[in-house]
Design a protein around this motif. Sequence first.
Motif, PDB file in Angstrom:
ATOM      1  N   TYR A 316     -38.526 -92.850   9.575  1.00 47.99           N
ATOM      2  CA  TYR A 316     -37.600 -91.838   9.082  1.00 47.99           C
ATOM      3  C   TYR A 316     -36.809 -91.283  10.261  1.00 47.99           C
ATOM      4  CZ  TYR A 316     -40.429 -92.040   4.853  1.00 47.99           C
ATOM      5  OH  TYR A 316     -41.091 -92.478   3.736  1.00 47.99           O
ATOM      6  N   LEU A 325     -31.015 -88.057   6.245  1.00 42.59           N
ATOM      7  CA  LEU A 325     -32.302 -88.676   6.543  1.00 42.59           C
ATOM      8  C   LEU A 325     -32.208 -90.146   6.173  1.00 42.59           C
ATOM      9  CD1 LEU A 325     -35.239 -88.024   7.512  1.00 42.59           C
ATOM     10  CD2 LEU A 325     -35.873 -88.032   5.098  1.00 42.59           C
ATOM     11  N   ALA A 327     -34.171 -93.952   6.015  1.00 38.46           N
ATOM     12  CA  ALA A 327     -35.476 -94.592   5.930  1.00 38.46           C
ATOM     13  C   ALA A 327     -35.321 -96.086   6.203  1.00 38.46           C
ATOM     14  CB  ALA A 327     -36.107 -94.371   4.556  1.00 38.46           C
ATOM     15  N   ALA A 354     -38.476 -85.551   9.214  1.00 39.04           N
ATOM     16  CA  ALA A 354     -39.520 -85.845   8.230  1.00 39.04           C
ATOM     17  C   ALA A 354     -40.869 -85.504   8.834  1.00 39.04           C
ATOM     18  CB  ALA A 354     -39.468 -87.310   7.826  1.00 39.04           C
ATOM     19  N   GLU A 375     -40.164 -90.649  -2.175  1.00 38.72           N
ATOM     20  CA  GLU A 375     -40.378 -91.700  -1.194  1.00 38.72           C
ATOM     21  C   GLU A 375     -39.680 -92.995  -1.587  1.00 38.72           C
ATOM     22  OE1 GLU A 375     -44.183 -93.897   1.032  1.00 38.72           O
ATOM     23  OE2 GLU A 375     -44.446 -92.885  -0.907  1.00 38.72           O
ATOM     24  N   GLY A 378     -35.330 -91.647  -1.901  1.00 35.28           N
ATOM     25  CA  GLY A 378     -34.745 -90.567  -1.124  1.00 35.28           C
ATOM     26  C   GLY A 378     -34.055 -89.491  -1.927  1.00 35.28           C
TER      27      GLY A 378
END
Length: 443
Positions: A316, A325, A327, A354, A375, A378
């Motif tokens: 993250y 953010l 991932a 995160a 998760e 997002g």
Amino acid sequence: MQKRLAQLILLLSLVLLAACSPASQGGPALVTAPATTATQTSGPVNVYVGTIGDASDDGAVIALSGTTGQPLWNHNTGHVASSSPVLDHGVAYVGTDTSLIALSMQDGKQLWSYATPNTANVLGVENGLVFGMTNQDNPAIYALDASTGKARWTYATSDTVEQAFLADGVIYASISKPNCHCSHAPTTLLALNASDGSTKWQTSPYSDYFTIRQVANGLLYGSHATAEGPSNDLQVRRASDGSVVWQFPKDSNTDLSLIAIDGTSLYVLTNDLSNFPDPGNSTVYALNATTGATLWQTPINKTAFFTGTLINQVIYLGANDDSSLTALRATDGKLLWQTAMDTPNGPTDKIVSAAAVIDGTVYLSTATGFAALKESDGSIVWKAPVAGFAYILAVQNGIVYCASSATDTNPAGQNAIIALKASDGSSLWSYQVPAIFSTPVVG
């Protein structure tokens, strides 16, 4: 006012580098990140916080009920409680301006106190010993009996102790010559046996900066930089003798952050500084943790610095240009999703970090408070605004434990410990801390 500002800078440094130091009680965790990383714990917990005082306002260690936020006890430390409490087997070990002390986690009763010539910090607890250090004016590293506080050994030096890092029965320390009237004082890296303080090895003096971030795989992973430029890289040394094994990257125009070490893989984030001070392109690399060979690399379509962490084989990355953010899958660097967390008219410092992933939910601190994302994709589950510099401490039994620190020297209403309901972000309780504080500990 100047001292308060200096204390605030110290606090923010502790928060942002918390996971670069030992994260577990008694030794460092395997996975580290440059931002505070929360942990999931089990069973009932309390929150322990050390407040930073000054000549007119003594510091203290305060214990709060994890369920209600009500103070359980308050132990006045006198002047400054300089470090976060280190918890081990029902005891909270704390460094102050004049001592290393042990407090009962149950009632705050002082179990013992060991006098130091100046401000002390606790390094960790291991094999029945508590380790501490002082780094100015009679600098030294101490090993005390965890039960009685009696000294087992002391490593005293006339040089400045820049860093001390406890890992697997060894203390790795950087010491430098004071008052050298140079850009960076010559520094020596040494290893001490934690059991008796004897020297295992010591390097020749070097003029660059080297700060240990992690110890794993028989190697010391650290931030390396020269005194002449803004860039830094990852330098890896042998834990057996301190010799340099490899560095990454090899050019001198890169700023690098260590995201995590996970078994045999190491994850780093680089920022191109070719046009410094303007930020350049960012790239995430997965490296072989032993050899430094590149396993994969993923360019990030951003031109700003990030904070990163590894949780459940997902990397993250929090950006500070648009509060997004990102991932990435740790196995191959594939982009999984990216979520914008920007808030109109929010603060200029928009770093997103995160902190934990629990039961399919990612919990994070944002530019304006805290948030939870799914998760899987997002998508935003909830947001919880808060004043000040926000960070998450732990997620336990459906509760997100957080802290908010003042961003200036007028901290009214901003220094707080906060508990949120993990399912919807609603407030369970908030405790206003009456002074600047070091990173709280949940346990």
